[in-house]
Write a protein that holds these residues in place. Sequence first.
Motif, PDB file in Angstrom:
ATOM      1  N   TYR A   1    -140.423 -44.074 -35.896  1.00 15.71           N
ATOM      2  CA  TYR A   1    -139.924 -42.838 -35.288  1.00 15.71           C
ATOM      3  C   TYR A   1    -141.089 -41.887 -35.004  1.00 15.71           C
ATOM      4  O   TYR A   1    -141.277 -40.884 -35.695  1.00 15.71           O
ATOM      5  N   PRO A   2    -141.893 -42.181 -33.981  1.00 13.36           N
ATOM      6  CA  PRO A   2    -143.110 -41.393 -33.724  1.00 13.36           C
ATOM      7  C   PRO A   2    -142.847 -39.943 -33.326  1.00 13.36           C
ATOM      8  O   PRO A   2    -143.759 -39.111 -33.399  1.00 13.36           O
ATOM      9  N   ASP A   3    -141.630 -39.628 -32.898  1.00 15.24           N
ATOM     10  CA  ASP A   3    -141.318 -38.259 -32.471  1.00 15.24           C
ATOM     11  C   ASP A   3    -140.628 -37.446 -33.557  1.00 15.24           C
ATOM     12  O   ASP A   3    -140.189 -36.314 -33.304  1.00 15.24           O
ATOM     13  N   LEU A   4    -140.528 -37.997 -34.767  1.00 17.11           N
ATOM     14  CA  LEU A   4    -139.812 -37.329 -35.846  1.00 17.11           C
ATOM     15  C   LEU A   4    -140.785 -36.932 -36.951  1.00 17.11           C
ATOM     16  O   LEU A   4    -141.645 -37.720 -37.341  1.00 17.11           O
ATOM     17  N   GLN A   5    -140.637 -35.698 -37.450  1.00 18.50           N
ATOM     18  CA  GLN A   5    -141.419 -35.255 -38.600  1.00 18.50           C
ATOM     19  C   GLN A   5    -140.626 -35.551 -39.873  1.00 18.50           C
ATOM     20  O   GLN A   5    -139.415 -35.788 -39.827  1.00 18.50           O
ATOM     21  N   PHE A   6    -141.322 -35.500 -41.032  1.00 20.92           N
ATOM     22  CA  PHE A   6    -140.690 -35.909 -42.276  1.00 20.92           C
ATOM     23  C   PHE A   6    -141.035 -34.994 -43.445  1.00 20.92           C
ATOM     24  O   PHE A   6    -142.095 -34.357 -43.474  1.00 20.92           O
ATOM     25  N   VAL A   7    -140.106 -34.963 -44.399  1.00 24.60           N
ATOM     26  CA  VAL A   7    -140.321 -34.355 -45.710  1.00 24.60           C
ATOM     27  C   VAL A   7    -140.435 -35.502 -46.712  1.00 24.60           C
ATOM     28  O   VAL A   7    -139.604 -36.416 -46.721  1.00 24.60           O
ATOM     29  N   LEU A   8    -141.459 -35.460 -47.565  1.00 19.32           N
ATOM     30  CA  LEU A   8    -141.671 -36.492 -48.575  1.00 19.32           C
ATOM     31  C   LEU A   8    -141.365 -35.923 -49.953  1.00 19.32           C
ATOM     32  O   LEU A   8    -141.842 -34.837 -50.306  1.00 19.32           O
ATOM     33  N   ILE A   9    -140.563 -36.667 -50.738  1.00 20.01           N
ATOM     34  CA  ILE A   9    -140.182 -36.201 -52.068  1.00 20.01           C
ATOM     35  C   ILE A   9    -140.469 -37.303 -53.087  1.00 20.01           C
ATOM     36  O   ILE A   9    -140.077 -38.459 -52.898  1.00 20.01           O
ATOM     37  N   GLY A  10    -141.144 -36.928 -54.163  1.00 21.13           N
ATOM     38  CA  GLY A  10    -141.468 -37.902 -55.206  1.00 21.13           C
ATOM     39  C   GLY A  10    -141.598 -37.215 -56.549  1.00 21.13           C
ATOM     40  O   GLY A  10    -140.972 -36.192 -56.809  1.00 21.13           O
ATOM     41  N   ASP A  11    -142.447 -37.756 -57.410  1.00 26.27           N
ATOM     42  CA  ASP A  11    -142.658 -37.168 -58.730  1.00 26.27           C
ATOM     43  C   ASP A  11    -144.108 -37.350 -59.136  1.00 26.27           C
ATOM     44  O   ASP A  11    -144.877 -38.057 -58.469  1.00 26.27           O
ATOM     45  N   SER A  12    -144.476 -36.699 -60.227  1.00 23.64           N
ATOM     46  CA  SER A  12    -145.865 -36.747 -60.686  1.00 23.64           C
ATOM     47  C   SER A  12    -146.106 -37.875 -61.677  1.00 23.64           C
ATOM     48  O   SER A  12    -147.173 -37.973 -62.272  1.00 23.64           O
ATOM     49  N   GLY A  13    -145.098 -38.753 -61.860  1.00 25.74           N
ATOM     50  CA  GLY A  13    -145.190 -39.769 -62.897  1.00 25.74           C
ATOM     51  C   GLY A  13    -146.130 -40.907 -62.602  1.00 25.74           C
ATOM     52  O   GLY A  13    -146.837 -41.376 -63.488  1.00 25.74           O
ATOM     53  N   GLU A  14    -146.170 -41.376 -61.336  1.00 32.85           N
ATOM     54  CA  GLU A  14    -147.011 -42.534 -61.037  1.00 32.85           C
ATOM     55  C   GLU A  14    -147.986 -42.206 -59.906  1.00 32.85           C
ATOM     56  O   GLU A  14    -148.892 -41.417 -60.100  1.00 32.85           O
ATOM     57  N   HIS A  15    -147.787 -42.759 -58.717  1.00 34.26           N
ATOM     58  CA  HIS A  15    -148.799 -42.595 -57.666  1.00 34.26           C
ATOM     59  C   HIS A  15    -148.266 -41.917 -56.409  1.00 34.26           C
ATOM     60  O   HIS A  15    -148.891 -42.003 -55.354  1.00 34.26           O
ATOM     61  N   ASP A  16    -147.135 -41.239 -56.511  1.00 38.20           N
ATOM     62  CA  ASP A  16    -146.558 -40.608 -55.331  1.00 38.20           C
ATOM     63  C   ASP A  16    -147.511 -39.602 -54.689  1.00 38.20           C
ATOM     64  O   ASP A  16    -147.636 -39.545 -53.463  1.00 38.20           O
ATOM     65  N   ALA A  17    -148.176 -38.793 -55.508  1.00 39.77           N
ATOM     66  CA  ALA A  17    -149.072 -37.768 -54.963  1.00 39.77           C
ATOM     67  C   ALA A  17    -150.185 -38.404 -54.132  1.00 39.77           C
ATOM     68  O   ALA A  17    -150.476 -37.962 -53.009  1.00 39.77           O
ATOM     69  N   ASP A  18    -150.816 -39.454 -54.657  1.00 42.14           N
ATOM     70  CA  ASP A  18    -151.903 -40.120 -53.943  1.00 42.14           C
ATOM     71  C   ASP A  18    -151.402 -40.728 -52.634  1.00 42.14           C
ATOM     72  O   ASP A  18    -152.049 -40.606 -51.590  1.00 42.14           O
ATOM     73  N   ILE A  19    -150.244 -41.389 -52.702  1.00 48.59           N
ATOM     74  CA  ILE A  19    -149.686 -42.042 -51.515  1.00 48.59           C
ATOM     75  C   ILE A  19    -149.308 -41.013 -50.465  1.00 48.59           C
ATOM     76  O   ILE A  19    -149.631 -41.160 -49.279  1.00 48.59           O
ATOM     77  N   TYR A  20    -148.637 -39.946 -50.877  1.00 50.53           N
ATOM     78  CA  TYR A  20    -148.168 -38.949 -49.920  1.00 50.53           C
ATOM     79  C   TYR A  20    -149.333 -38.203 -49.265  1.00 50.53           C
ATOM     80  O   TYR A  20    -149.287 -37.895 -48.073  1.00 50.53           O
ATOM     81  N   ILE A  21    -150.360 -37.897 -50.035  1.00 49.81           N
ATOM     82  CA  ILE A  21    -151.534 -37.229 -49.465  1.00 49.81           C
ATOM     83  C   ILE A  21    -152.213 -38.132 -48.441  1.00 49.81           C
ATOM     84  O   ILE A  21    -152.596 -37.694 -47.351  1.00 49.81           O
ATOM     85  N   GLU A  22    -152.344 -39.418 -48.775  1.00 47.73           N
ATOM     86  CA  GLU A  22    -152.958 -40.350 -47.832  1.00 47.73           C
ATOM     87  C   GLU A  22    -152.115 -40.490 -46.564  1.00 47.73           C
ATOM     88  O   GLU A  22    -152.658 -40.552 -45.449  1.00 47.73           O
ATOM     89  N   ILE A  23    -150.790 -40.524 -46.713  1.00 53.53           N
ATOM     90  CA  ILE A  23    -149.905 -40.599 -45.546  1.00 53.53           C
ATOM     91  C   ILE A  23    -150.061 -39.357 -44.676  1.00 53.53           C
ATOM     92  O   ILE A  23    -150.157 -39.454 -43.436  1.00 53.53           O
ATOM     93  N   ALA A  24    -150.099 -38.177 -45.296  1.00 51.42           N
ATOM     94  CA  ALA A  24    -150.237 -36.929 -44.546  1.00 51.42           C
ATOM     95  C   ALA A  24    -151.560 -36.873 -43.794  1.00 51.42           C
ATOM     96  O   ALA A  24    -151.633 -36.364 -42.671  1.00 51.42           O
TER      97      ALA A  24
END
Length: 342
Positions: free
Chosen positions: A263-286
């Motif tokens: 969906y190249p024309d759609l923006q997204f909100v990412l929701i996760g937790d601080s327990g594992e690697h969500d922060a690293d993954i989401y920052i890299e995606i952004a």
Amino acid sequence: MLKDVLQKLKLHPQDPLQIHGYQTYGTNEHLYLLGRALEDEGVNLDKTGLANAFKNAYKQFRSDELPFAKLKIKLPDDRVFYVETNAEGYFKFDKAVKDLQDLTNEQGWLQLELAYDDENQKRLIKNNNRFPGQMLIPSRKAEFGVISDIDDTILKTGVTSLLKWRVIFNTLFTGVGKRTPFKGAASFYKQLHLGKSGNASNPMFYVSNSPWNLYHYLQAFIKHNNFPKGAILLRDFRTPFDRTPKPEKPHKQREIRNILNTYPDLQFVLIGDSGEHDADIYIEIAEEFPERIKAIYLRSVNHEKRVFRVRGLLERFELTPALLVKDSQTAAEHARELGLIQ
């Protein structure tokens, strides 16, 4: 089990066959379906009690799959396609198919029918050989999409506990109705689903490292606790004997990238937790998809060192609004300030 031995000796009837169609996602011109053909082991998630929870968990993990089974996919307009399961009973249909969005309901769901297509199949098949499948195509009213983790983001799992014993215990001994969602999470997700307009039908995607064996368990949890319906994307565990090439990126990261590319024309909100690697993954995606991520919300888990590390990551990250939150109310207030929800 004794039943398996008796079946091999033809002293016990074989379990009937069924098809599990997973909630997937696609586009107006792309039909993407996932599922599994397997025997019906009699899993009943409505039954309560510790013994039934353990029995259901056992049955979900000892599933008897149908390898190389021929299946038929039927669309609401009577178009038919064919697919074959792999050695583990899974199937994936991933092809260009035109004019799909007009077949969806108001929420963007395309309802399909799955069936066995093997004329030589002598086994008893449940439901008169008619099984549901569903694929999400974001509504034309969608303002943005939401991609969420499940474990310790909406569902309390204890993923940070010593040796992850709480995850094991909850999976084996706790029924769906007894699993606890985080307070206010379902309400916040409903607000995101409805968006700023209040009727946006924003698409929801639930991405987890849990195995496909737990698909119906997690699907039932999401429905039971009134979270918005969405595509559920799990993974197949690799065994020590798996000789296929190992993916370059982790499962969750690959799934999120696939969604954004779909969906190249759609923006997204990412929701996760601080327990594992969500922060690293989401920052890299952004960083990989600048201007595509509207906000990142990370639920703060009860683990001081991990919270400290994630807080440090977010303090250095300025590309996208990103917040470490203790509760859903704080996230909702921030999302309202950004103009994401009413």
